[in-house]
Every structure is written in C-alpha cells, then in structure tokens.
Design a protein around this motif. Structure first.
Motif, PDB file in Angstrom:
ATOM      1  N   UNK A  24      -6.404  30.322 -27.449  1.00  0.00           N
ATOM      2  CA  UNK A  24      -6.320  29.106 -27.783  1.00  0.00           C
ATOM      3  C   UNK A  24      -4.435  29.464 -28.335  1.00  0.00           C
ATOM      4  N   UNK A  25      -4.553  30.910 -29.078  1.00  0.00           N
ATOM      5  CA  UNK A  25      -3.510  31.759 -29.494  1.00  0.00           C
ATOM      6  C   UNK A  25      -2.560  30.995 -28.807  1.00  0.00           C
ATOM      7  N   UNK A  26      -2.553  31.525 -27.653  1.00  0.00           N
ATOM      8  CA  UNK A  26      -1.421  32.414 -26.535  1.00  0.00           C
ATOM      9  C   UNK A  26      -0.822  31.018 -25.454  1.00  0.00           C
ATOM     10  N   UNK A  27      -1.615  29.609 -25.877  1.00  0.00           N
ATOM     11  CA  UNK A  27      -1.971  28.527 -25.594  1.00  0.00           C
ATOM     12  C   UNK A  27      -1.007  27.731 -26.135  1.00  0.00           C
ATOM     13  N   UNK A  28      -1.546  28.012 -27.250  1.00  0.00           N
ATOM     14  CA  UNK A  28      -1.102  26.881 -28.613  1.00  0.00           C
ATOM     15  C   UNK A  28      -0.511  26.971 -30.224  1.00  0.00           C
ATOM     16  N   UNK A  29      -0.461  28.262 -29.909  1.00  0.00           N
ATOM     17  CA  UNK A  29       0.302  29.232 -31.313  1.00  0.00           C
ATOM     18  C   UNK A  29       1.325  29.076 -31.369  1.00  0.00           C
ATOM     19  N   UNK A  30       2.600  28.213 -30.338  1.00  0.00           N
ATOM     20  CA  UNK A  30       3.625  28.113 -30.713  1.00  0.00           C
ATOM     21  C   UNK A  30       5.136  26.988 -30.275  1.00  0.00           C
ATOM     22  N   UNK A  31       5.292  26.478 -29.501  1.00  0.00           N
ATOM     23  CA  UNK A  31       6.593  25.198 -29.995  1.00  0.00           C
ATOM     24  C   UNK A  31       5.754  24.554 -28.664  1.00  0.00           C
ATOM     25  N   UNK A  32       5.250  24.086 -28.128  1.00  0.00           N
ATOM     26  CA  UNK A  32       4.311  23.245 -27.573  1.00  0.00           C
ATOM     27  C   UNK A  32       3.009  22.791 -28.131  1.00  0.00           C
ATOM     28  N   UNK A  33       2.540  22.811 -28.926  1.00  0.00           N
ATOM     29  CA  UNK A  33       1.579  22.422 -30.058  1.00  0.00           C
ATOM     30  C   UNK A  33       2.393  23.214 -31.814  1.00  0.00           C
ATOM     31  N   UNK A  34       1.788  23.849 -32.418  1.00  0.00           N
ATOM     32  CA  UNK A  34       2.025  23.796 -33.500  1.00  0.00           C
ATOM     33  C   UNK A  34       2.919  23.919 -34.035  1.00  0.00           C
ATOM     34  N   UNK A  35       3.988  24.367 -33.504  1.00  0.00           N
ATOM     35  CA  UNK A  35       5.369  23.888 -33.521  1.00  0.00           C
ATOM     36  C   UNK A  35       6.248  22.830 -33.179  1.00  0.00           C
ATOM     37  N   UNK A  36       5.259  22.077 -31.540  1.00  0.00           N
ATOM     38  CA  UNK A  36       6.229  20.861 -32.253  1.00  0.00           C
ATOM     39  C   UNK A  36       6.583  20.104 -32.972  1.00  0.00           C
ATOM     40  N   UNK A  38       7.865  17.341 -32.528  1.00  0.00           N
ATOM     41  CA  UNK A  38       7.578  15.281 -32.387  1.00  0.00           C
ATOM     42  C   UNK A  38       6.134  15.697 -32.724  1.00  0.00           C
ATOM     43  N   UNK A  39       5.192  16.477 -33.091  1.00  0.00           N
ATOM     44  CA  UNK A  39       3.606  16.622 -33.003  1.00  0.00           C
ATOM     45  C   UNK A  39       3.660  16.428 -34.311  1.00  0.00           C
ATOM     46  N   UNK A  40       2.518  14.647 -34.670  1.00  0.00           N
ATOM     47  CA  UNK A  40       2.389  14.374 -36.153  1.00  0.00           C
ATOM     48  C   UNK A  40       1.744  15.969 -36.712  1.00  0.00           C
ATOM     49  N   UNK A  41       1.570  15.995 -38.005  1.00  0.00           N
ATOM     50  CA  UNK A  41       0.849  17.155 -39.208  1.00  0.00           C
ATOM     51  C   UNK A  41      -0.927  17.115 -38.986  1.00  0.00           C
ATOM     52  N   UNK A  42      -1.459  15.510 -38.613  1.00  0.00           N
ATOM     53  CA  UNK A  42      -2.528  15.922 -37.714  1.00  0.00           C
ATOM     54  C   UNK A  42      -3.061  16.434 -36.540  1.00  0.00           C
ATOM     55  N   UNK A  43      -2.144  16.150 -35.806  1.00  0.00           N
ATOM     56  CA  UNK A  43      -2.691  16.482 -34.127  1.00  0.00           C
ATOM     57  C   UNK A  43      -2.681  17.993 -34.903  1.00  0.00           C
ATOM     58  N   UNK A  44      -1.571  18.731 -35.131  1.00  0.00           N
ATOM     59  CA  UNK A  44      -0.644  19.956 -35.864  1.00  0.00           C
ATOM     60  C   UNK A  44      -2.468  20.792 -35.972  1.00  0.00           C
ATOM     61  N   UNK A  45      -3.229  19.688 -37.576  1.00  0.00           N
ATOM     62  CA  UNK A  45      -4.784  19.968 -37.679  1.00  0.00           C
ATOM     63  C   UNK A  45      -5.879  20.407 -36.855  1.00  0.00           C
ATOM     64  N   UNK A  46      -5.478  19.710 -36.240  1.00  0.00           N
ATOM     65  CA  UNK A  46      -7.195  19.556 -35.309  1.00  0.00           C
ATOM     66  C   UNK A  46      -6.088  20.902 -34.012  1.00  0.00           C
ATOM     67  N   UNK A  47      -5.486  21.399 -33.638  1.00  0.00           N
ATOM     68  CA  UNK A  47      -5.270  22.466 -32.374  1.00  0.00           C
ATOM     69  C   UNK A  47      -5.534  23.618 -33.798  1.00  0.00           C
ATOM     70  N   UNK A  48      -4.965  23.314 -34.598  1.00  0.00           N
ATOM     71  CA  UNK A  48      -5.625  24.852 -36.059  1.00  0.00           C
ATOM     72  C   UNK A  48      -7.218  24.839 -35.594  1.00  0.00           C
ATOM     73  N   UNK A  99      -4.942  13.411 -22.897  1.00  0.00           N
ATOM     74  CA  UNK A  99      -3.692  13.893 -21.526  1.00  0.00           C
ATOM     75  C   UNK A  99      -4.170  15.692 -21.690  1.00  0.00           C
ATOM     76  N   UNK A 100      -5.211  15.750 -20.596  1.00  0.00           N
ATOM     77  CA  UNK A 100      -4.016  17.713 -20.355  1.00  0.00           C
ATOM     78  C   UNK A 100      -2.699  18.043 -20.739  1.00  0.00           C
ATOM     79  N   UNK A 101      -2.667  17.431 -20.881  1.00  0.00           N
ATOM     80  CA  UNK A 101      -1.090  18.421 -21.042  1.00  0.00           C
ATOM     81  C   UNK A 101       0.003  16.899 -21.832  1.00  0.00           C
ATOM     82  N   UNK A 102       0.784  17.409 -22.291  1.00  0.00           N
ATOM     83  CA  UNK A 102       1.965  16.418 -22.334  1.00  0.00           C
ATOM     84  C   UNK A 102       3.521  16.241 -21.689  1.00  0.00           C
ATOM     85  N   UNK A 103       3.803  14.948 -21.689  1.00  0.00           N
ATOM     86  CA  UNK A 103       4.779  14.226 -21.050  1.00  0.00           C
ATOM     87  C   UNK A 103       6.199  15.508 -21.579  1.00  0.00           C
TER      88      UNK A 103
END
Length: 138
Positions: A24-36, A38-48, A99-103
């Motif tokens: 999960x850190x490899x896939x999500x601790x980057x600009x596509x998820x946590x450091x995105x 465009x993402x709302x803070x609550x979406x980042x919360x659930x990723x974390x 969705x399994x990926x973002x547009x």
C-alpha cells in the motif's frame, strides 16, 4: 530437509503479509494518492487508514505464523488476517461511485495483478502449513 523442518507454507504466507505491509505504501504514498493536490483531505484520510490497516493485518499475520508453538488456531487466524485486506480490495469496486483508478486511467482492475496471486499464496501456504502443523511429531 523435510517439510516438517522447513515451513514453506509459513514462508509463502509471510511473503503475502510483507506485501500487505509494504504494497500500500508503494502504491499510495505518492503523488497519485496521499500527495495528490486534487484529492480532498477526507479521501487522503481513508487512503492513510488503508495503508495503516495493511501494516496492522500484515503484522498480525506474522505474529500468528511465527509463534513458538504453532497451532491450527494461530494458522487459521493468520490465513484470515492475510486475506482480509485483499478480499476487501476486491469488494471495493462493488460500491457506488468507486473506480479502480482515477481518470484518465481505464478502470480495468489493475489491483487484480497483485490481489489474486497474493490470495493464491495465502491459500497454498495455508494448505501446506496446515499439513505440517497437523502432522504428528516423529
């Protein structure tokens, strides 16, 4: 070396647990998820939350697998904790608006390339280790 001495099932399940901790850190601790941005803070919360859940489940799996006295109960618990993250990932796409990926990416379930093999490792490891745990001591 006999299968009684070398715990190949434990090794396979441990590999899946380490993947659950690190993946999960490899896939999500980057600009596509946590450091995105465009993402709302609550979406980042659930990723974390999901990344932390991977760590907790992976460590619980390893704890159950490598106890000094192996038991069927600990093995069963390890199989459950090793599988929960991946099964929940498979069901996430069933919820409305997910969705399994973002547009602009194509929603083609890229997670299946890791989730299905990982569940296969857990299943094979469980079967091998169950035979080893239930085998009478010589």
């Amino acid at each position: 070396m006999s299968s009684r001495r070398f715990p190949i099932g434990k090794v396979l399940m441990s590999a899946s647990a380490l993947g659950t901790v690190i993946g999960p850190f490899v896939a999500d601790f980057n600009e596509t998820h946590i450091f995105n941005e465009k993402w709302m803070p609550h979406a980042k919360f659930h990723t974390a939350q999901t990344m932390s859940m991977g760590v907790a489940l992976g460590l619980a799996t390893l704890d159950n697998l490598w106890r000094p006295r192996p038991s069927r109960t600990a093995l069963d618990s390890a199989a459950v904790t090793a599988s929960v993250y991946h099964v929940s990932q498979l069901t996430a796409g069933l919820y409305p608006g997910t969705a399994t990926v973002d547009p602009p990416g194509k929603d083609n379930w890229p997670q299946l390339w890791t989730t299905l093999p990982t569940l296969g490792l857990v299943g094979l490891g469980y079967l091998l280790e169950r035979r080893r745990v239930e085998k009478p001591s010589a």
